[in-house]
Design a protein around this motif. Structure first.
Motif, PDB file in Angstrom:
ATOM      1  N   ALA A  14      -1.550  19.890  17.397  1.00 47.89           N
ATOM      2  CA  ALA A  14      -0.632  19.532  18.480  1.00 47.89           C
ATOM      3  C   ALA A  14      -1.277  18.490  19.389  1.00 47.89           C
ATOM      4  O   ALA A  14      -2.470  18.578  19.696  1.00 47.89           O
ATOM      5  CB  ALA A  14      -0.247  20.770  19.279  1.00 47.89           C
ATOM      6  N   GLY A  15      -0.472  17.507  19.786  1.00 43.08           N
ATOM      7  CA  GLY A  15      -0.967  16.414  20.597  1.00 43.08           C
ATOM      8  C   GLY A  15      -1.432  15.221  19.787  1.00 43.08           C
ATOM      9  O   GLY A  15      -1.682  14.146  20.349  1.00 43.08           O
ATOM     10  N   GLY A  16      -1.560  15.403  18.489  1.00 43.55           N
ATOM     11  CA  GLY A  16      -2.014  14.336  17.625  1.00 43.55           C
ATOM     12  C   GLY A  16      -0.909  13.367  17.234  1.00 43.55           C
ATOM     13  O   GLY A  16       0.236  13.490  17.688  1.00 43.55           O
ATOM     14  N   SER A  17      -1.266  12.420  16.370  1.00 49.74           N
ATOM     15  CA  SER A  17      -0.341  11.386  15.938  1.00 49.74           C
ATOM     16  C   SER A  17      -0.339  11.268  14.418  1.00 49.74           C
ATOM     17  O   SER A  17      -1.340  11.576  13.754  1.00 49.74           O
ATOM     18  CB  SER A  17      -0.737  10.035  16.536  1.00 49.74           C
ATOM     19  OG  SER A  17      -0.660  10.044  17.940  1.00 49.74           O
ATOM     20  N   LEU A  18       0.790  10.803  13.907  1.00 48.02           N
ATOM     21  CA  LEU A  18       0.936  10.498  12.485  1.00 48.02           C
ATOM     22  C   LEU A  18       1.852   9.303  12.358  1.00 48.02           C
ATOM     23  O   LEU A  18       2.728   9.087  13.207  1.00 48.02           O
ATOM     24  CB  LEU A  18       1.579  11.664  11.725  1.00 48.02           C
ATOM     25  CG  LEU A  18       0.746  12.840  11.267  1.00 48.02           C
ATOM     26  CD1 LEU A  18       1.640  13.857  10.582  1.00 48.02           C
ATOM     27  CD2 LEU A  18      -0.383  12.413  10.365  1.00 48.02           C
ATOM     28  N   ARG A  19       1.659   8.553  11.275  1.00 46.90           N
ATOM     29  CA  ARG A  19       2.622   7.507  10.947  1.00 46.90           C
ATOM     30  C   ARG A  19       3.150   7.780   9.548  1.00 46.90           C
ATOM     31  O   ARG A  19       2.387   7.780   8.578  1.00 46.90           O
ATOM     32  CB  ARG A  19       2.024   6.107  11.011  1.00 46.90           C
ATOM     33  CG  ARG A  19       3.101   5.029  10.847  1.00 46.90           C
ATOM     34  CD  ARG A  19       2.574   3.631  10.977  1.00 46.90           C
ATOM     35  NE  ARG A  19       1.960   3.125   9.748  1.00 46.90           N
ATOM     36  CZ  ARG A  19       1.850   1.845   9.432  1.00 46.90           C
ATOM     37  NH1 ARG A  19       2.319   0.922  10.276  1.00 46.90           N
ATOM     38  NH2 ARG A  19       1.272   1.479   8.308  1.00 46.90           N
ATOM     39  N   LEU A  20       4.440   8.019   9.467  1.00 44.60           N
ATOM     40  CA  LEU A  20       5.093   8.182   8.178  1.00 44.60           C
ATOM     41  C   LEU A  20       5.556   6.817   7.682  1.00 44.60           C
ATOM     42  O   LEU A  20       5.967   5.962   8.466  1.00 44.60           O
ATOM     43  CB  LEU A  20       6.282   9.116   8.293  1.00 44.60           C
ATOM     44  CG  LEU A  20       6.005  10.515   8.835  1.00 44.60           C
ATOM     45  CD1 LEU A  20       7.285  11.346   8.793  1.00 44.60           C
ATOM     46  CD2 LEU A  20       4.888  11.196   8.090  1.00 44.60           C
ATOM     47  N   SER A  21       5.485   6.662   6.368  1.00 43.74           N
ATOM     48  CA  SER A  21       5.943   5.436   5.739  1.00 43.74           C
ATOM     49  C   SER A  21       7.010   5.749   4.707  1.00 43.74           C
ATOM     50  O   SER A  21       6.983   6.818   4.082  1.00 43.74           O
ATOM     51  CB  SER A  21       4.770   4.712   5.056  1.00 43.74           C
ATOM     52  OG  SER A  21       3.771   4.365   5.983  1.00 43.74           O
ATOM     53  N   CYS A  22       7.908   4.821   4.515  1.00 40.94           N
ATOM     54  CA  CYS A  22       8.937   4.939   3.490  1.00 40.94           C
ATOM     55  C   CYS A  22       9.001   3.612   2.754  1.00 40.94           C
ATOM     56  O   CYS A  22       9.313   2.575   3.359  1.00 40.94           O
ATOM     57  CB  CYS A  22      10.277   5.279   4.117  1.00 40.94           C
ATOM     58  SG  CYS A  22      11.661   5.302   2.953  1.00 40.94           S
ATOM     59  N   ALA A  23       8.680   3.661   1.466  1.00 46.73           N
ATOM     60  CA  ALA A  23       8.732   2.470   0.633  1.00 46.73           C
ATOM     61  C   ALA A  23      10.061   2.447  -0.114  1.00 46.73           C
ATOM     62  O   ALA A  23      10.449   3.442  -0.734  1.00 46.73           O
ATOM     63  CB  ALA A  23       7.576   2.475  -0.354  1.00 46.73           C
ATOM     64  N   ALA A  24      10.735   1.298  -0.049  1.00 48.41           N
ATOM     65  CA  ALA A  24      12.047   1.158  -0.673  1.00 48.41           C
ATOM     66  C   ALA A  24      11.986   0.146  -1.803  1.00 48.41           C
ATOM     67  O   ALA A  24      11.332  -0.891  -1.694  1.00 48.41           O
ATOM     68  CB  ALA A  24      13.073   0.724   0.359  1.00 48.41           C
ATOM     69  N   SER A  25      12.664   0.474  -2.882  1.00 46.46           N
ATOM     70  CA  SER A  25      12.786  -0.474  -3.982  1.00 46.46           C
ATOM     71  C   SER A  25      13.979  -1.380  -3.742  1.00 46.46           C
ATOM     72  O   SER A  25      14.820  -1.113  -2.887  1.00 46.46           O
ATOM     73  CB  SER A  25      12.952   0.279  -5.299  1.00 46.46           C
ATOM     74  OG  SER A  25      14.188   0.980  -5.293  1.00 46.46           O
ATOM     75  N   GLY A  26      14.079  -2.430  -4.534  1.00 45.50           N
ATOM     76  CA  GLY A  26      15.262  -3.272  -4.463  1.00 45.50           C
ATOM     77  C   GLY A  26      15.070  -4.527  -3.638  1.00 45.50           C
ATOM     78  O   GLY A  26      14.278  -4.536  -2.695  1.00 45.50           O
ATOM     79  N   ARG A  27      15.805  -5.557  -3.989  1.00 40.26           N
ATOM     80  CA  ARG A  27      15.668  -6.851  -3.336  1.00 40.26           C
ATOM     81  C   ARG A  27      16.581  -7.015  -2.145  1.00 40.26           C
ATOM     82  O   ARG A  27      16.521  -8.036  -1.467  1.00 40.26           O
ATOM     83  CB  ARG A  27      15.945  -7.967  -4.351  1.00 40.26           C
ATOM     84  CG  ARG A  27      14.893  -8.074  -5.436  1.00 40.26           C
ATOM     85  CD  ARG A  27      15.262  -9.142  -6.453  1.00 40.26           C
ATOM     86  NE  ARG A  27      16.406  -8.737  -7.254  1.00 40.26           N
ATOM     87  CZ  ARG A  27      16.956  -9.485  -8.205  1.00 40.26           C
ATOM     88  NH1 ARG A  27      16.502 -10.694  -8.428  1.00 40.26           N
ATOM     89  NH2 ARG A  27      17.976  -9.037  -8.904  1.00 40.26           N
ATOM     90  N   THR A  28      17.419  -6.017  -1.880  1.00 47.26           N
ATOM     91  CA  THR A  28      18.370  -6.135  -0.785  1.00 47.26           C
ATOM     92  C   THR A  28      18.049  -5.181   0.355  1.00 47.26           C
ATOM     93  O   THR A  28      18.934  -4.796   1.116  1.00 47.26           O
ATOM     94  CB  THR A  28      19.794  -5.868  -1.293  1.00 47.26           C
ATOM     95  OG1 THR A  28      19.843  -4.550  -1.846  1.00 47.26           O
ATOM     96  CG2 THR A  28      20.200  -6.890  -2.325  1.00 47.26           C
ATOM     97  N   PHE A  29      16.795  -4.815   0.459  1.00 45.50           N
ATOM     98  CA  PHE A  29      16.388  -3.841   1.477  1.00 45.50           C
ATOM     99  C   PHE A  29      16.828  -4.261   2.866  1.00 45.50           C
ATOM    100  O   PHE A  29      17.220  -3.434   3.687  1.00 45.50           O
ATOM    101  CB  PHE A  29      14.874  -3.663   1.436  1.00 45.50           C
ATOM    102  CG  PHE A  29      14.330  -2.791   2.541  1.00 45.50           C
ATOM    103  CD1 PHE A  29      13.635  -3.342   3.610  1.00 45.50           C
ATOM    104  CD2 PHE A  29      14.527  -1.421   2.513  1.00 45.50           C
ATOM    105  CE1 PHE A  29      13.138  -2.547   4.617  1.00 45.50           C
ATOM    106  CE2 PHE A  29      14.023  -0.611   3.522  1.00 45.50           C
ATOM    107  CZ  PHE A  29      13.329  -1.176   4.572  1.00 45.50           C
TER     108      PHE A  29
END
Length: 126
Positions: A14-29
């Motif tokens: 608790a009190g900490g930090s995180l960075r979530l990432s989401c990688a998307a496929s496709g050329r129309t992102f």
């Protein structure tokens, strides 16, 4: 069609930090609005944050406003969720979602999205 893969979830105090990432496929992102949702055990999936295709508009649920920040990098086909001051009640599986040309407050609703990732577990210990 777009495929989404989340990463970055882990156990944090608790009190900490995180960075979530989401990688998307496709050329129309760049034409997709993106959202983050979460689902805790025994609860329904709920909205966390969303960002329009151009990043001009962002939306947050009240409980994360001021602590979480959603961003995107269209050149890399990535969307991020920076989570600071984490609380035990933030514990959940976090999902990335995409909606083609999505816009407006509808981005805060689960049913508005066309595509979903498999989720990444975030656990915040007290």
């Amino acid at each position: 069609q777009v495929q989404l893969v989340e990463s970055g979830g882990r156990l944090v105090q608790a009190g900490g930090s995180l960075r979530l990432s989401c990688a998307a496929s496709g050329r129309t992102f760049s034409t997709y609005a993106m959202g983050w949702f979460r689902q805790a055990p025994g609860k329904e999936r709920e909205f966390v944050a969303a960002i329009s295709w151009s990043a001009a508009n962002t939306y947050y649920t009240n409980s994360v406003t001021g602590r979480f920040t959603i961003s995107r990098d269209n050149a890399k086909n990535m969307v991020y969720l920076q989570m600071n001051s984490l609380k035990p009640e933030d514990t959940a599986v976090y999902y990335c979602a995409a909606r083609l040309t999505g816009t407006g407050v509808q981005l805060t609703t689960t049913g508005y999205y066309n595509y979903w990732g498999q989720g990444t577990q975030v656990t915040v210990s007290s």
